[in-house]
Design a protein around this motif. Sequence first.
Motif, PDB file in Angstrom:
ATOM      1  N   TYR A 105       0.830  -1.214   0.000  1.00 34.67           N
ATOM      2  CA  TYR A 105       0.000   0.000   0.000  1.00 34.67           C
ATOM      3  C   TYR A 105       0.861   1.259   0.000  1.00 34.67           C
ATOM      4  O   TYR A 105       0.521   2.254  -0.640  1.00 34.67           O
ATOM      5  CB  TYR A 105      -0.954   0.001   1.199  1.00 34.67           C
ATOM      6  N   SER A 114       2.154   1.774  -3.471  1.00 31.95           N
ATOM      7  CA  SER A 114       1.073   2.221  -4.350  1.00 31.95           C
ATOM      8  C   SER A 114       0.706   3.677  -4.074  1.00 31.95           C
ATOM      9  O   SER A 114       0.569   4.483  -4.996  1.00 31.95           O
ATOM     10  CB  SER A 114      -0.152   1.319  -4.142  1.00 31.95           C
ATOM     11  N   LEU A 132       1.587  -1.879  -9.096  1.00 33.33           N
ATOM     12  CA  LEU A 132       0.496  -1.876  -8.115  1.00 33.33           C
ATOM     13  C   LEU A 132      -0.485  -0.726  -8.309  1.00 33.33           C
ATOM     14  O   LEU A 132      -1.312  -0.479  -7.438  1.00 33.33           O
ATOM     15  CB  LEU A 132       1.075  -1.764  -6.700  1.00 33.33           C
ATOM     16  N   SER A 133      -0.416  -0.020  -9.411  1.00 36.91           N
ATOM     17  CA  SER A 133      -1.176   1.228  -9.558  1.00 36.91           C
ATOM     18  C   SER A 133      -2.670   1.060  -9.310  1.00 36.91           C
ATOM     19  O   SER A 133      -3.296   1.905  -8.693  1.00 36.91           O
ATOM     20  CB  SER A 133      -0.941   1.821 -10.947  1.00 36.91           C
TER      21      SER A 133
END
Length: 198
Positions: A82, A85, A101-102
Amino acid sequence: MNPGVNALSFLLNTLIDLYVMVVALRFVMQAVRADYYNPVAQFVVKATNPVLVPLRKLVPGLFGQDMAALLLCLALLLGKLYLFSAMGLGPASIAGYHVPLSSAAPLLMLALAAVDLLALFFNIFFFAIIIMAVLSWINPGHYNPVSGLLSSISAPVLDPVRRFMPPLGGLDLSPLVALIILQVLKILVVQSLLNLFL
């Protein structure tokens, strides 16, 4: 990519992964019933106690296993994903693979963190066997705290191999066979899971 972003990405990834490795080592040590009075084991215990002792009040053990340590590893790896991202740090390193991870959904993030943790456990056993083998060549016949702990950690992997493959002419090839088996299993399991989730 910006060199500053690359440096920050490397730093965060390294720091989080190192602490996760120590916590995962604590889980493995309990699972294999390693000697907690070993100096190396004491370092692992002292490095993880500040977080694990309070967490154990909320997360009880299960079947004699330290579920708090397992949950902490998973939470740290999920937090890392997280963080990468949210900060736009580019692809995260998951089990040695760079994964973008977008737009990853929460369940996908959890699955990727679990795959990363699984790969870490493979690595713990893999490197425990390598370091134990190197120490046995450098300083054969002498006990040291590191080799004692590594012997406990690698026993669940090496013992079954040794049952089927006794020493040949005084040469124990079981560590080499175990390393090959571990690496093949890691590739099959981790890559299959990543292919499934991505």
